[in-house]
Design an enzyme around this catalytic site. Structure first.
Site, mmCIF file in Angstrom:
data_model
loop_
_atom_site.group_PDB
_atom_site.id
_atom_site.type_symbol
_atom_site.label_atom_id
_atom_site.label_comp_id
_atom_site.label_asym_id
_atom_site.label_seq_id
_atom_site.Cartn_x
_atom_site.Cartn_y
_atom_site.Cartn_z
ATOM 1 C CG HIS A 86 -4.677 4.365 0.145
ATOM 2 N ND1 HIS A 86 -4.680 3.679 -1.060
ATOM 3 C CD2 HIS A 86 -3.627 5.205 0.083
ATOM 4 C CE1 HIS A 86 -3.676 4.106 -1.811
ATOM 5 N NE2 HIS A 86 -3.016 5.033 -1.140
ATOM 6 C CG ASP A 165 -2.708 8.909 -8.388
ATOM 7 O OD1 ASP A 165 -2.101 9.872 -7.869
ATOM 8 O OD2 ASP A 165 -2.598 7.749 -7.975
ATOM 9 N NE ARG A 172 3.014 13.465 -5.231
ATOM 10 C CZ ARG A 172 2.291 12.577 -4.520
ATOM 11 N NH1 ARG A 172 1.376 11.829 -5.106
ATOM 12 N NH2 ARG A 172 2.461 12.463 -3.241
ATOM 13 C CB SER A 187 -1.957 11.056 -4.857
ATOM 14 O OG SER A 187 -1.609 9.718 -5.063
ATOM 15 C CE LYS A 191 -3.813 5.675 -5.267
ATOM 16 N NZ LYS A 191 -2.970 6.852 -5.409
HETATM 17 N N1 URA Z 1 -0.384 6.822 -1.427
HETATM 18 C C1 URA Z 1 -0.851 7.341 -2.595
HETATM 19 O O1 URA Z 1 -1.664 6.718 -3.261
HETATM 20 N N2 URA Z 1 -0.430 8.550 -2.977
HETATM 21 C C2 URA Z 1 0.460 9.260 -2.264
HETATM 22 O O2 URA Z 1 0.801 10.337 -2.673
HETATM 23 C C3 URA Z 1 0.955 8.728 -1.059
HETATM 24 C C4 URA Z 1 0.513 7.501 -0.646
#
Ligand code: URA
Length: 439
Positions: A86, A165, A172, A187, A191
């Site tokens: 990620h 989320d 956000r 966040s 996930k």
């Molecule tokens: N990626 C995400 O999934 N959440 C964030 O807040 C920032 C980047």
């Protein structure tokens, strides 16, 4: 302690800089899911948390409560090592499209839940939505099937898995509360935990086009991600990589899909591909699929050259709805912008010192490729191609950027902004390394 959520007390607690209890945070996420707290109250709390922070306990409790807000994906029947990768968000960051097939070709199973663009940073689901009929709402059964058969499953933010989320992410994005280290941590990890991967690489972006703009902030985010990961029993490892200039040439949803397809089809050791190889090989090493990073890198390059990774990417994208010949002729499918305008350098030979990726990211939002309201429809075709890198020597008449826009009028407005944003230097400038700190 609240016996039930009173939204105003909950907001006031954080507004006054007081630490929440675990129960309060659990009540908050329950209220968010049952809609007994209004969106404007959630937004007020987000701003209070943004300004006054959440400590590691609060961040871990928030992460757990968010990951428990829906179903969890059971990967216990999946053979092989399940990993995830990620990015904390950047401009031109299309690494997922290349790293996932690299990982799967080298024996990993990759499960990933991606979001749409956030602030000035692009999101993988917006990029993939440039492909007509691309499926981003995989069910738990489809995820399992793809993991077993192909080794890659990527789904969008979900009403089913970590749905809290999705709600917070979209609020956000349009309330100026994205770039808060604890909120980013919760966040991302909520996930990841709900989707079940046990080894997770987080690419922490650092620079003007990222939520952490300097190495100190990037280190803080990296440490929090690793620590919260430990508390939640997942192996989180991070790289810190440069986002002081856009990643690759293409910035904008459809443009990035095409760049990723081209990079997979014909391997060249560009800055972008070097980063993809670094991220994939670190993940293979840290999840014990390879015991030596050099072997991992060598195998990835071999599989790029013999097009095994390209075949894996085709298999994956076609399983989620991409047309079979997307890779042969992407522009038959993804939308091209109405207007294309080059930005040409007129001056003496000079070095490039700065290309603020934040301004390029904002330009894409202004062209219609990102959102300012949570329900905005975006234009996938628009974007900016960047033909320069920091440290490059340029000459009169070199093309700096190419603007892809709805109209010439839009392009002209952006052209001035882009030209003003570059810093030139008459002295030689050294390139910035892409990896600032390895996992
Ligand atoms: N990626 C995400 O999934 N959440 C964030 O807040 C920032 C980047």
């Amino acid at each position: 302690m609240l016996s039930n959520i009173n939204p105003i007390s909950f907001i006031n607690t954080k507004k006054n800089g007081i630490k929440h209890t675990k129960k309060e945070i659990e009540f908050f996420i329950d209220a968010l899911m049952s809609k007994t707290i209004d969106e404007y109250q959630i937004s007020a709390w987000l701003m209070a948390a943004y300004l006054n922070g959440l400590d590691i306990d609060e961040t871990s409790w928030l992460t757990e409560a968010m990951s428990n807000s829906g179903k969890k994906i059971d990967i216990t029947t999946t053979d092989g090592m399940v990993v995830d990768k990620h990015s904390t968000g950047g401009v031109g960051d299309k690494t997922t499209l290349v790293v996932l097939p690299m990982l799967a070709s080298c024996g990993a199973k990759v499960i990933k839940m991606s979001g749409r663009g956030l602030g000035i940073t692009g999101g993988t689901t917006d990029k993939l939505s440039s492909i007509p009929n691309f499926k981003l709402d995989l069910t738990a059964e489809q995820i399992q099937k793809q993991l077993d058969e192909i080794g890659i499953a990527l789904t969008g933010l979900s009403e089913e898995v970590a749905p809290a989320d999705k709600i917070l992410y979209h609020l956000r994005d349009t309330t100026g509360t994205v770039d808060a280290i604890p909120l980013i941590t919760a966040s991302i990890l909520s996930k990841k935990i709900a989707t079940g991967a046990k080894h997770i690489l987080i690419d922490v972006k650092c620079g003007s086009g990222a939520f952490t703009q300097n190495i100190q902030e990037a280190n803080k985010l990296s440490t929090l991600l690793i620590e919260v990961g430990k508390r939640c029993n997942v192996n989180v490892f991070t790289t810190i990589t440069d986002m002081n200039q856009p990643l690759g040439m293409a910035c904008g949803n459809a443009l990035e899909i095409v760049e990723a397809i081209e990079a997979l089809s014909s391997y060249k050791p560009t800055r972008f591909m070097n980063l993809c190889i670094e991220l994939a090989s670190q993940t293979l090493l840290k999840s014990n699929i390879y015991s030596n990073i050099l072997d991992a890198k060598k195998d990835i390059i071999k599989k790029l050259n013999n097009q095994e990774i390209l075949s894996k990417a085709k298999e994956w994208l076609c399983a989620q709805g991409a047309p079979a010949d997307l890779f042969t002729n992407p522009y038959q499918y993804v939308q091209k912008a109405n207007h294309i305008e080059n930005v040409v350098y007129q001056g003496k030979k000079t070095w490039i010192e700065k290309i603020p990726s934040s301004i390029i990211g904002q330009s894409i939002v202004d062209l219609g490729g990102g959102r300012t309201h949570k329900d905005d429809k975006i234009d996938h075709s628009v974007g900016v191609k960047v033909f320069i890198e920091i440290g490059q020597l340029i000459h009169h008449n070199d093309i700096l950027f190419q603007i892809h826009s709805k109209s010439q009028r839009d392009a002209i407005a952006i052209k001035e902004i882009l030209l003003k944003s570059i810093k030139f230097s008459s002295d030689k400038i050294e390139p910035i390394p892409i990896v600032l700190k390895a996992a």
